[in-house]
Structure formats: C-alpha cells, structure tokens
Design a protein around this motif. Structure first.
Motif, mmCIF file in Angstrom:
data_model
loop_
_atom_site.group_PDB
_atom_site.id
_atom_site.type_symbol
_atom_site.label_atom_id
_atom_site.label_comp_id
_atom_site.label_asym_id
_atom_site.label_seq_id
_atom_site.Cartn_x
_atom_site.Cartn_y
_atom_site.Cartn_z
ATOM 1 N N ILE A 162 -20.691 23.377 3.749
ATOM 2 C CA ILE A 162 -20.588 23.449 5.501
ATOM 3 C C ILE A 162 -20.029 25.148 5.653
ATOM 4 N N ILE A 163 -19.143 25.342 4.875
ATOM 5 C CA ILE A 163 -18.815 26.883 4.853
ATOM 6 C C ILE A 163 -19.972 27.687 4.737
ATOM 7 N N THR A 164 -20.493 27.394 3.885
ATOM 8 C CA THR A 164 -21.888 28.503 3.774
ATOM 9 C C THR A 164 -22.679 28.540 4.795
ATOM 10 N N VAL A 165 -23.047 27.155 5.395
ATOM 11 C CA VAL A 165 -24.009 27.260 6.287
ATOM 12 C C VAL A 165 -23.443 27.950 7.792
ATOM 13 N N SER A 166 -21.949 27.532 8.186
ATOM 14 C CA SER A 166 -21.377 27.989 9.135
ATOM 15 C C SER A 166 -21.445 29.642 9.157
ATOM 16 N N ASP A 193 -30.842 35.327 6.798
ATOM 17 C CA ASP A 193 -31.684 34.710 5.744
ATOM 18 C C ASP A 193 -30.894 33.740 5.115
ATOM 19 N N THR A 194 -31.715 32.708 5.010
ATOM 20 C CA THR A 194 -30.990 31.236 4.723
ATOM 21 C C THR A 194 -31.443 30.790 3.327
ATOM 22 N N ARG A 195 -31.820 31.743 2.389
ATOM 23 C CA ARG A 195 -32.173 31.276 0.971
ATOM 24 C C ARG A 195 -31.053 30.850 0.283
ATOM 25 N N SER A 196 -29.872 31.595 0.460
ATOM 26 C CA SER A 196 -28.685 31.094 -0.434
ATOM 27 C C SER A 196 -28.116 29.752 0.178
ATOM 28 N N ALA A 197 -28.157 29.610 1.372
ATOM 29 C CA ALA A 197 -27.741 28.515 2.064
ATOM 30 C C ALA A 197 -28.781 26.984 1.647
ATOM 31 N N PHE A 259 -35.519 12.034 -0.459
ATOM 32 C CA PHE A 259 -36.706 12.356 0.277
ATOM 33 C C PHE A 259 -36.120 13.493 1.439
ATOM 34 N N ILE A 260 -34.993 13.330 1.730
ATOM 35 C CA ILE A 260 -34.304 14.205 2.892
ATOM 36 C C ILE A 260 -33.876 15.477 2.438
ATOM 37 N N TYR A 261 -33.066 15.294 1.277
ATOM 38 C CA TYR A 261 -31.954 16.468 0.784
ATOM 39 C C TYR A 261 -32.642 17.182 -0.530
ATOM 40 N N VAL A 262 -33.154 16.536 -1.587
ATOM 41 C CA VAL A 262 -33.704 17.066 -2.589
ATOM 42 C C VAL A 262 -34.899 17.728 -2.519
ATOM 43 N N LYS A 263 -35.032 18.803 -2.075
ATOM 44 C CA LYS A 263 -36.185 19.979 -2.041
ATOM 45 C C LYS A 263 -35.707 21.161 -1.788
ATOM 46 N N PRO A 264 -36.143 22.281 -2.257
ATOM 47 C CA PRO A 264 -35.653 23.620 -2.094
ATOM 48 C C PRO A 264 -35.823 24.061 -0.614
ATOM 49 N N LYS A 265 -37.008 23.936 -0.030
ATOM 50 C CA LYS A 265 -37.127 24.364 1.263
ATOM 51 C C LYS A 265 -36.606 23.409 2.308
#
Length: 314
Positions: A162-166, A193-197, A259-265
């Motif tokens: 959450i800190i990373t996304v905020s 740039d959202t690659r790290s998040a 299905f929701i969360y385990v995908k890189p993009k």
C-alpha cells in the motif's frame, strides 16, 4: 513549484464503477447482496459465539476456526457495505484516503486469512497423521503464536504494498473499474511508472497465495494418504466427505485470488476481475460457515444446548 502543481493535480476522490450494465437492477441486487452479507455475518458470528461459550470446543481446531470467522466478518465488511450503497443510492464516490484504507483492510484480512488456512491445514494434518504428538505440539501458546505470525506477516506484506502504490501519481482518470478499491485497478489508474508497484504486487501475491496453497495441498495430500489406510469404510467415507467439502471452498477461494492477483501485469483483465472478486467476497464467505463447522455434529450439539440454556434462562 513543479511539486506544488503536481500536488494540485493529484486526484482527491475516486469513482467506483460498480456494475453499470446491471445498475438498473439496483434494488434487486441490493436485496440479494444484503441477504448474503447478513447470512455470512450471522453464520460466522454463530461460530465465534459457540466456540467461546462451549468448553468442549476449546480446541486448536475451533480456536483457528473462530479466528478465521472473525477475519471473514471483517473481510466482507470492508467491501460489501459500500457495494450496497452503490446499488441502493448510486453513490460511487470514495475519497483517496478511504480508498487506500479499504484496499489495505481488504488485502490484509485476505492475506491473513489465506495464511491462517494453511495453518488450519497443518493443524488437521497433525491431528490426523500425528495424533500422539498433537496435544503437546498444538498447545494454546503455539496457537496464539501461529495466529500472531499470520497477522504480522500479512501486515508487513500489505503495508509495504500500500505504501508503494500510495506513492504513485494519480492525475488522470479517476474511475476505478471495480466495485471496491482493488489494488490492481488503482495501479492501472496511475499516470506514473507503475512497473515497480506491479512487480511488488505480483511478488507479494505469489508469496502469500502460492505458499499458502502449497502448504495446504501438502497437508491434505498426507491426510488423504492417512485416510485411505483407515480400516473402516465408514470412517474413510466420513473423512473424505469432510475433506472434499473443505477442498471445494478452498479451490473457489484460491482460484479467484490467483486469477485476480498472480499476474505480472495488473492492467490485464480488469473487467473479469470483478466477477472473480464477487466469488471471493460474497459466495465463499457465505459457504465457509456451512462447510467448516455448521455441518459438524459437535457444533450442532453445542448450538442446541446453548439455545436450550437460553430458553430456560428466559
């Protein structure tokens, strides 16, 4: 000056899209989801109450189940009330602070519950496969330590996420294509740039979900092997019935989460995430009380005796 201008352009509110295609059925959807929500809360509350009230249920298994039921109550309460407001009043706006708080609570409780399921699987493995060592290993202190470890690990992972996304910038569209503040949808809205998040979210989901799933599979595989070796056909049938019910709910929960969360993009398949999230937030919490304890004869007996005591006291 540039920072001040960027701060002024930062979004303060988000709009939850919900289900626009069926929003005209708002009153019906409100009633359906309200009944499901109340049923889930009631079922899990009954589990917690009976576990606390009956001394025969003061065992590690029911201790973990009561904690899991508490997590479930909080988990669905983080999402469903806002969804009900959207269905009934059409109020889709949510402040950025409330959005990030909702995302944290939802993910924290989901991660803690997932880790706790792995602990519960290990507990069942110890009880069935190592019955002689079970009372000494799974004592009250061990149970508290395991629950605390689940909460600490979940808090550490999700707080970092959450800190990373905020820290991302949100200066473009403010419509979240979901019915709650899902972390993938928030990352999708960012204009930085959202690659790290995305990588942090992927790694955390991989660690929490797949580790928990792997532990659960190993534990239940050993349980099945032990059950097959039981001499009585009736005992084998009873044990397999219980395990199959548990595995159905586990497959629904893990399947929707993976299905929701385990995908890189996180930008991929946001629309289909809503349907999977509904399974995770409405269907699974509704089935959990039935599968885990309300089908249990020991719980039925404790419930009947508690109700009888309540009638006598009146």
């Amino acid at each position: 000056l540039e920072r001040l201008l960027n701060a002024e352009n930062e979004l303060r509110d988000f709009t939850l899209e919900g289900f626009p295609a069926i929003q005209h059925l708002g009153n019906v959807l409100f009633l359906v989801h309200l009944l499901a929500y109340l049923a889930s809360i009631t079922g899990n509350a009954v589990i917690i109450t009976i576990t606390c009230a009956d001394s025969r249920l003061h065992t590690p298994m029911y201790f973990f189940l009561s904690i899991f039921s508490f997590f479930e109550c909080c988990f669905i309460s983080a999402v469903i009330p806002k969804l009900l407001v959207i269905f009934l009043f059409g109020r889709q706006t949510i402040t950025s602070l409330a959005c990030f708080i909702q995302a944290f609570v939802f993910l924290f409780l989901g991660a803690a519950g997932s880790l706790l399921i792995a602990v519960m699987s290990v507990d069942r493995y110890m009880a069935i496969c190592k019955p002689l060592h079970y009372p000494t290993i799974m004592n009250l202190k061990t149970c508290f330590l395991l629950v605390t470890a689940c909460c600490v690990l979940a808090f550490t992972f999700i707080a970092g996420l959450i800190i990373t996304v905020s820290q991302l910038s949100f200066c473009g569209p403010n419509i979240i294509p979901h019915f709650f503040c899902d972390i993938g949808a928030l990352i999708h809205l960012s204009c930085s740039d959202t690659r790290s998040a995305e990588m942090v979210a992927f790694v955390i989901a991989l660690c929490v979900l797949l580790t928990s799933l792997l532990i659960t599979i190993i534990a239940y595989s050993n349980i099945v092997v032990t059950i097959v070796r039981l001499p009585s056909a009736r005992e084998r049938q009873k044990a397999f019935s219980t395990c199959s019910s548990h595995l159905i709910v586990l497959s629904m929960m893990y399947g929707s989460c993976v299905f929701i969360y385990v995908k890189p993009k996180q930008r991929n398949r946001l629309d289909s995430n809503k349907e999977a999230a509904l399974v995770n937030t409405v269907v699974t919490p509704l089935l959990n009380p039935v599968v885990y304890t309300l089908r249990n004869k020991q719980v039925h007996q404790a419930l009947r005796e508690t109700m009888c005591r309540m009638k006598i006291s009146k």
